[in-house]
Design an enzyme around this catalytic site. Structure first.
Site, PDB file in Angstrom:
ATOM      1  CB  CYS A 135      -3.544  -0.382 -37.886  1.00  0.00           C
ATOM      2  SG  CYS A 135      -3.512   1.157 -39.057  1.00  0.00           S
ATOM      3  CE  LYS A 170      -6.543  -6.771 -42.138  1.00  0.00           C
ATOM      4  NZ  LYS A 170      -7.187  -5.795 -42.838  1.00  0.00           N
ATOM      5  N   GLY A 249      -3.974 -10.252 -49.234  1.00  0.00           N
ATOM      6  CA  GLY A 249      -2.797  -9.630 -49.511  1.00  0.00           C
ATOM      7  C   GLY A 249      -2.695  -9.869 -50.785  1.00  0.00           C
TER       8      GLY A 249
END
Lengths: 309, 262
Positions: A135, A170, A249
């Protein structure tokens, strides 16, 4: 011809390859607002709730959003009520969904990732754990853990120790060599990878010429970042042929999904497109089926990695 | 998996009228369900229908008014999304999700003072009418930068309206809040009015401060950047003591005393 959209992430069977990207679809809120019974007709083949952290987080000061050319900048800052509230209040309701639930967790330290992953262990309503090491809005000491191979390895290894669940990591695209980071995650025990989280970015207010976002910079998503994501999926898939990859994405239509699968993904995640059209995912899966039909591709397994061969 | 999973409150709506109202654009489209359901203060997520990815996302638009099957919105063409919506021509189709959010609470009694700044005047026309229909005495203060913005005040009918402009080109010279103490204080000794406000954050903060000072209730409609409008993205955070709330599903109308003002 008959096309099967079935795919799998390790032991988890999915009825089609379109899942949601964490933080972009809140089914508990959407079910109240949208006039559609989402627990009956759910557009995604798995559900990934917004990332939760050990302690509650307020998130970043507004403004948190700004639209750019075919893209969206955000600096939400992992606002969430904490993992205890998630387990107590959300999980019992999410267990009613007709699809597997993939819990997304993050920590403010390496240890917290392990602790969060451990709290998911032994919960039958959680099919898999996604570690969000990427993040861009949670950079303690200025760096996401996933920017560094060694810290990625340590974080994933701690989570691996803490849970026997299918473990997805991720990754951030904001690195010099994403294959090196992927390799660290796989070595430490990742079962699958999500590629990619948002791309670092900034926007200036057009009149005042100062950063628009309260957090100054944020993460870019949407069609604008699709080429960046496609490259990451292609490179990592080439390096780890049997590793399940969730490509994301800028997935906005069936053609995008087709291309991510061809680049080597086993599934795709829809994010920003759900803001544009809350149930876009259902249309994307339908378009994907049609495109596979037209091309005579009978299964996701046949399509996955086509660009590599 | 279903073919074409579309929520029942997402509509494709043909534009039937688009006209300039001073600095703003008024666009009317056919949306019978929204027209039937919309409450004053609610909003919609609106974009041009179709596949174009720029602008990418819908924009939150207040319901300005409804008329039979028609829904009207007022657009201030200042950014990419609003310029595109303002350019919608008769016959173009809009993708519209709504009505969304919590509107104004109309259940109070007694007189009402409505305070609007700029585009904030758009959603309050419907509110003024709804309050008047409930037999409440309604006074409106509409503040604008210039005369061209102030032309939107012509859309208010059958209620008492005071126009204020920052450059003095229409109505009185000043800010909307300049007139608020007068309207509240002249009622000294009688029932305090309830204040309803929509406009820029600085104006709402001033309304909240004055309401607190006089002990009057104020309901404010806040504006925030939004991506989804349905509680998913957490982008439209509004400060409350101890945390943030979401403008889209917790608001956009809040009791002023429930929010944190700078």
């Amino acid at each position: 011809m008959e096309v099967s959209l079935k795919t799998r992430l390790g032991p988890i069977e999915l009825s089609h390859p379109v899942i949601n990207a964490s933080g972009t679809f809140d089914v508990l809120s959407a079910d109240l607002v949208l006039e559609e019974d989402l627990f009956d007709r759910f557009p995604f083949s798995a559900y990934v709730p917004k990332t939760v952290t050990l302690k509650p987080r307020r998130g970043n000061p507004p403004p948190r959003l700004y639209e750019t050319a075919a893209g969206l900048l955000n600096s939400i800052g992992l606002a969430n009520a904490g993992i205890d509230a998630f387990i107590r209040e959300d999980l019992p309701r999410l267990a009613q969904l007709p699809v597997p639930v993939i819990a997304s967790v993050a920590g403010e330290s390496t240890d917290e990732y392990g602790a969060c992953a451990g709290l998911m262990e032994g919960r039958p309503e959680v099919a898999a754990v996604e570690l969000n090491v990427s993040c861009p809005n949670l950079e303690l000491g200025g760096r996401a853990l996933g920017l560094d191979p060694e810290r990625t390895h340590r974080t994933v290894a701690l989570a691996r120790e803490a849970t026997s669940k299918f473990l997805i990591v991720k990754l951030t695209p904001n690195v010099t060599d994403i294959v090196e980071i992927a390799s660290a995650a796989v070595d430490a025990g990742a079962d699958a990878l999500s590629l990619i989280n948002t791309v670092h970015g900034m926007a200036l207010d057009r009149y005042h010429l100062k950063p628009v976002l309260g957090h100054l910079s944020g993460g870019l998503s949407g069609p604008a970042i699709k080429p960046v994501a496609l490259r990451a999926v292609f490179l990592v898939s080439r390096a780890f042929a049997s590793l399940p990859i969730i490509g994301m994405g800028g997935v906005t239509d069936g053609q995008d999904a087709l291309e991510f699968l061809a680049a080597g993904a086993a599934a795709v995640a829809v994010g920003t497109a759900s803001f544009r059209d809350p149930l876009a995912a259902a249309g994307i899966a339908n378009e994907l089926r049609k495109l596979m039909q037209e091309r005579g591709i009978g299964s996701v397994a046949e399509l996955s990695g086509l660009a590599q061969r | 998996m279903d073919a074409g999973l579309i929520p029942a409150n997402l509509y494709e709506c043909p534009v039937v009228e688009s006209r300039q109202v001073g600095a703003y654009r008024q666009v009317s489209f056919v949306a019978p369900e929204i027209a039937a359901l919309a409450q004053p203060g609610q909003f919609m997520m609106v974009r041009l229908a179709g596949k174009s990815l720029d602008p990418l996302l819908p924009r939150p638009m207040g319901v300005h008014d409804v008329d039979s099957d028609l829904v009207k919105m007022i657009i201030d063409p200042v950014g990419k999304g609003s310029v595109a919506l303002a350019g919608a021509a008769v016959g173009d189709r809009l993708s519209v999700l709504g009505p969304l959010g919590c509107g104004f609470d109309l259940e109070g009694a007694g007189p009402a003072v409505l305070v609007a700044g700029g585009m904030g005047a758009a959603p309050l026309t419907m509110l003024a009418r709804a309050l008047a229909a409930r037999g409440r005495e309604v006074a409106c203060i509409l503040g604008f930068k210039t005369r061209s913005q102030a032309m939107v005040s012509e859309l208010y009918r059958d209620v008492h309206v005071e126009v204020v402009t920052e450059d003095g080109s229409a109505g009185r010279c000043g800010l909307a809040c300049d007139l608020l103490p007068g309207l509240v204080e002249k009622r000294r000794g009688r029932e305090l009015p309830e204040i309803f406000a929509c406009g820029p954050a600085e104006m709402l903060a001033e309304v909240a401060r004055m309401a607190r000072k006089h002990g009057a209730r104020a309901q404010v409609s806040v504006a925030a950047h939004m991506a989804c409008g349905i509680g998913s993205c957490q982008g439209c955070a509004v400060s409350r003591s101890g945390g943030y709330v979401k403008a889209c599903t917790d608001g956009p109308v809040f009791d002023a005393e429930d929010l944190q003002w700078r």
